[in-house]
Write a protein that holds these residues in place. Structure first.
Motif, PDB file in Angstrom:
ATOM      1  N   ALA A  97       0.377  -1.000  -0.260  1.00  0.00           N
ATOM      2  CA  ALA A  97       0.032   0.079   0.149  1.00  0.00           C
ATOM      3  C   ALA A  97       0.849   0.929   0.058  1.00  0.00           C
ATOM      4  CB  ALA A  97      -1.200   0.007   1.218  1.00  0.00           C
ATOM      5  N   SER A  98       1.754   1.312   1.066  1.00  0.00           N
ATOM      6  CA  SER A  98       3.245   2.101   0.802  1.00  0.00           C
ATOM      7  C   SER A  98       3.767   3.060  -0.751  1.00  0.00           C
ATOM      8  CB  SER A  98       3.881   1.848   1.467  1.00  0.00           C
ATOM      9  OG  SER A  98       3.401   1.951   2.815  1.00  0.00           O
ATOM     10  N   ASN A  99       3.930   0.984  -1.039  1.00  0.00           N
ATOM     11  CA  ASN A  99       4.419   1.001  -2.396  1.00  0.00           C
ATOM     12  C   ASN A  99       3.857   2.528  -3.050  1.00  0.00           C
ATOM     13  OD1 ASN A  99       6.802   0.699  -1.958  1.00  0.00           O
ATOM     14  ND2 ASN A  99       6.040  -1.485  -2.608  1.00  0.00           N
ATOM     15  N   ILE A 100       2.515   1.623  -3.421  1.00  0.00           N
ATOM     16  CA  ILE A 100       1.316   2.160  -4.269  1.00  0.00           C
ATOM     17  C   ILE A 100       1.242   3.596  -3.638  1.00  0.00           C
ATOM     18  CG2 ILE A 100      -1.731   2.093  -4.952  1.00  0.00           C
ATOM     19  CD1 ILE A 100      -1.116  -1.380  -4.648  1.00  0.00           C
ATOM     20  N   TYR A 101       1.288   4.590  -2.968  1.00  0.00           N
ATOM     21  CA  TYR A 101       0.711   5.517  -2.232  1.00  0.00           C
ATOM     22  C   TYR A 101       1.843   6.439  -3.108  1.00  0.00           C
ATOM     23  CZ  TYR A 101      -0.171   9.622   0.164  1.00  0.00           C
ATOM     24  OH  TYR A 101      -0.696  11.046   0.700  1.00  0.00           O
ATOM     25  N   GLY A 102       3.292   5.994  -2.475  1.00  0.00           N
ATOM     26  CA  GLY A 102       4.213   6.811  -3.177  1.00  0.00           C
ATOM     27  C   GLY A 102       4.146   6.813  -4.807  1.00  0.00           C
ATOM     28  N   LEU A 103       3.635   5.639  -5.168  1.00  0.00           N
ATOM     29  CA  LEU A 103       3.584   5.391  -7.387  1.00  0.00           C
ATOM     30  C   LEU A 103       3.462   6.757  -7.374  1.00  0.00           C
ATOM     31  CD1 LEU A 103       4.165   1.814  -8.503  1.00  0.00           C
ATOM     32  CD2 LEU A 103       5.712   4.657  -8.526  1.00  0.00           C
ATOM     33  N   LEU A 104       1.845   6.340  -7.452  1.00  0.00           N
ATOM     34  CA  LEU A 104       0.238   7.688  -6.745  1.00  0.00           C
ATOM     35  C   LEU A 104       0.943   9.006  -6.935  1.00  0.00           C
ATOM     36  CD1 LEU A 104      -2.514   5.660  -5.842  1.00  0.00           C
ATOM     37  CD2 LEU A 104      -2.019   5.931  -8.103  1.00  0.00           C
ATOM     38  N   GLU A 105       1.522   9.572  -5.429  1.00  0.00           N
ATOM     39  CA  GLU A 105       2.011  10.705  -5.531  1.00  0.00           C
ATOM     40  C   GLU A 105       3.371  10.810  -6.692  1.00  0.00           C
ATOM     41  OE1 GLU A 105       2.524  13.553  -3.381  1.00  0.00           O
ATOM     42  OE2 GLU A 105       0.605  12.724  -2.702  1.00  0.00           O
ATOM     43  N   ASN A 106       4.125   9.987  -6.941  1.00  0.00           N
ATOM     44  CA  ASN A 106       4.532  10.470  -8.175  1.00  0.00           C
ATOM     45  C   ASN A 106       4.234  11.070  -9.220  1.00  0.00           C
ATOM     46  OD1 ASN A 106       7.158  10.806  -9.323  1.00  0.00           O
ATOM     47  ND2 ASN A 106       7.677   8.597 -10.496  1.00  0.00           N
ATOM     48  N   LEU A 107       3.124  10.072  -9.980  1.00  0.00           N
ATOM     49  CA  LEU A 107       1.763  10.893 -10.527  1.00  0.00           C
ATOM     50  C   LEU A 107       1.416  11.655 -10.408  1.00  0.00           C
ATOM     51  CD1 LEU A 107       0.208  10.340 -13.575  1.00  0.00           C
ATOM     52  CD2 LEU A 107      -1.249   8.519 -11.465  1.00  0.00           C
ATOM     53  N   LEU A 108       1.076  11.931  -9.355  1.00  0.00           N
ATOM     54  CA  LEU A 108       0.720  13.628  -9.283  1.00  0.00           C
ATOM     55  C   LEU A 108       1.638  14.931  -9.270  1.00  0.00           C
ATOM     56  CD1 LEU A 108      -2.470  13.012  -5.973  1.00  0.00           C
ATOM     57  CD2 LEU A 108      -2.500  13.429  -8.588  1.00  0.00           C
ATOM     58  N   GLU A 109       2.809  14.500  -8.723  1.00  0.00           N
ATOM     59  CA  GLU A 109       3.984  15.807  -8.178  1.00  0.00           C
ATOM     60  C   GLU A 109       4.351  15.899  -9.615  1.00  0.00           C
ATOM     61  OE1 GLU A 109       6.937  14.367  -6.555  1.00  0.00           O
ATOM     62  OE2 GLU A 109       5.920  13.961  -4.630  1.00  0.00           O
ATOM     63  N   TRP A 110       3.983  14.793 -10.486  1.00  0.00           N
ATOM     64  CA  TRP A 110       3.749  14.911 -12.820  1.00  0.00           C
ATOM     65  C   TRP A 110       3.301  15.582 -12.524  1.00  0.00           C
ATOM     66  CZ3 TRP A 110       2.176  13.111 -16.894  1.00  0.00           C
ATOM     67  CH2 TRP A 110       3.098  13.377 -17.609  1.00  0.00           C
ATOM     68  N   SER A 111       2.413  15.891 -12.806  1.00  0.00           N
ATOM     69  CA  SER A 111       1.109  16.153 -12.920  1.00  0.00           C
ATOM     70  C   SER A 111       1.061  17.647 -12.900  1.00  0.00           C
ATOM     71  CB  SER A 111      -0.318  15.761 -12.408  1.00  0.00           C
ATOM     72  OG  SER A 111      -1.420  16.764 -13.241  1.00  0.00           O
ATOM     73  N   ARG A 112       1.246  17.980 -11.390  1.00  0.00           N
ATOM     74  CA  ARG A 112       1.301  19.284 -10.950  1.00  0.00           C
ATOM     75  C   ARG A 112       3.104  20.443 -12.069  1.00  0.00           C
ATOM     76  NH1 ARG A 112       0.174  17.684  -5.982  1.00  0.00           N
ATOM     77  NH2 ARG A 112       2.206  17.138  -5.204  1.00  0.00           N
ATOM     78  N   LEU A 113       4.365  19.435 -12.530  1.00  0.00           N
ATOM     79  CA  LEU A 113       5.259  20.854 -12.131  1.00  0.00           C
ATOM     80  C   LEU A 113       4.859  20.077 -13.724  1.00  0.00           C
ATOM     81  CD1 LEU A 113       8.728  20.049 -12.769  1.00  0.00           C
ATOM     82  CD2 LEU A 113       8.832  17.968 -13.361  1.00  0.00           C
ATOM     83  N   LYS A 114       3.958  19.733 -14.936  1.00  0.00           N
ATOM     84  CA  LYS A 114       3.920  19.628 -16.640  1.00  0.00           C
ATOM     85  C   LYS A 114       2.471  21.077 -15.960  1.00  0.00           C
ATOM     86  CE  LYS A 114       6.305  16.868 -17.863  1.00  0.00           C
ATOM     87  NZ  LYS A 114       7.681  17.217 -19.031  1.00  0.00           N
ATOM     88  N   ARG A 115       1.971  20.899 -15.352  1.00  0.00           N
ATOM     89  CA  ARG A 115       0.739  22.223 -15.728  1.00  0.00           C
ATOM     90  C   ARG A 115       1.422  23.624 -14.391  1.00  0.00           C
ATOM     91  NH1 ARG A 115      -4.017  20.394 -12.334  1.00  0.00           N
ATOM     92  NH2 ARG A 115      -2.509  19.083 -10.948  1.00  0.00           N
ATOM     93  N   GLY A 116       2.605  23.360 -14.390  1.00  0.00           N
ATOM     94  CA  GLY A 116       3.356  24.528 -13.623  1.00  0.00           C
ATOM     95  C   GLY A 116       2.954  25.228 -13.176  1.00  0.00           C
ATOM     96  N   MET A 117       2.701  24.113 -12.166  1.00  0.00           N
ATOM     97  CA  MET A 117       1.627  24.015 -10.506  1.00  0.00           C
ATOM     98  C   MET A 117       2.664  24.031  -9.106  1.00  0.00           C
ATOM     99  SD  MET A 117      -1.905  22.842 -11.646  1.00  0.00           S
ATOM    100  CE  MET A 117      -2.688  23.924  -9.312  1.00  0.00           C
ATOM    101  N   MET A 118       4.193  23.054  -9.567  1.00  0.00           N
ATOM    102  CA  MET A 118       4.876  22.958  -8.793  1.00  0.00           C
ATOM    103  C   MET A 118       6.251  24.133  -8.175  1.00  0.00           C
ATOM    104  SD  MET A 118       6.865  19.792  -8.845  1.00  0.00           S
ATOM    105  CE  MET A 118       7.177  18.077  -7.638  1.00  0.00           C
TER     106      MET A 118
END
Length: 175
Positions: A97-118
């Motif tokens: 569950a921790s690994n899944i959560y970490g990978l989803l966090e990575n996905l959200l960070e990538w999304s924020r980065l691509k949208r210039g929101m990071m």
């Protein structure tokens, strides 16, 4: 296309010059070049996005599969299991569950980065601690691929960087 060149006559017979229509198409050519450039950028961005989603889906599959297997064992065999076996499976489920959560966090960070929101928030961070945390997220996926990941970092190595961006770089390099 080309425009016709017309003779200019003085009456009916004698040609005294020529006339043609001239148009400056510089702006149109620049617009076409800009459209072509934007299309190339879109193709590149879409390919990058598709590759990233493919990687994330593949990496999520391992820990999610392990989590599902553990829940299936628990539901089918719990009455025959010792407390130690139940504890071991619970620990595996927590790690998955921790690994899944970490990978989803990575996905959200990538999304924020691509949208210039990071936002860029640099601070002093411990390289070994953050690297090990990132590797823990990827450990199960690496294990299913029979890949062993080791680190050799000094305990006190610190850098001035944005921790979220550094984590993203480490996860991307390793994955």
């Amino acid at each position: 296309g080309s425009l016709p060149i017309l003779p200019v006559k003085d009456g009916v017979v004698k040609v005294i010059g020529i006339a043609w229509i001239n148009r400056d198409i510089t702006a149109r050519k620049q617009a076409e070049e800009e459209i072509n450039l934007k299309n190339e950028q879109l193709v590149t961005i879409n390919a990058e996005k598709d590759k990233f989603f493919s990687i994330i889906a593949h990496d999520l599959k391992g820990p999610l599969s392990a989590f599902l297997d553990a829940t299936q064992i628990l539901t089918e065999e719990i009455q025959n299991m010792s407390m130690e076996e139940i504890k071991d499976i619970s620990i595996q489920m927590k790690e998955s569950a921790s690994n899944i959560y970490g990978l989803l966090e990575n996905l959200l960070e990538w999304s924020r980065l691509k949208r210039g929101m990071m936002n860029f928030n640099p601070e002093i961070i411990n390289v070994k601690r953050i690297t090990i945390e990132c590797l823990n997220v990827l450990k199960e996926s690496a294990s299913t691929k029979e890949i062993k990941i080791t680190t050799s970092l000094p305990d006190n190595l610190e850098i001035y960087a944005d921790s979220h961006m550094f984590e993203t770089v480490v996860r991307n390099l390793v994955s």
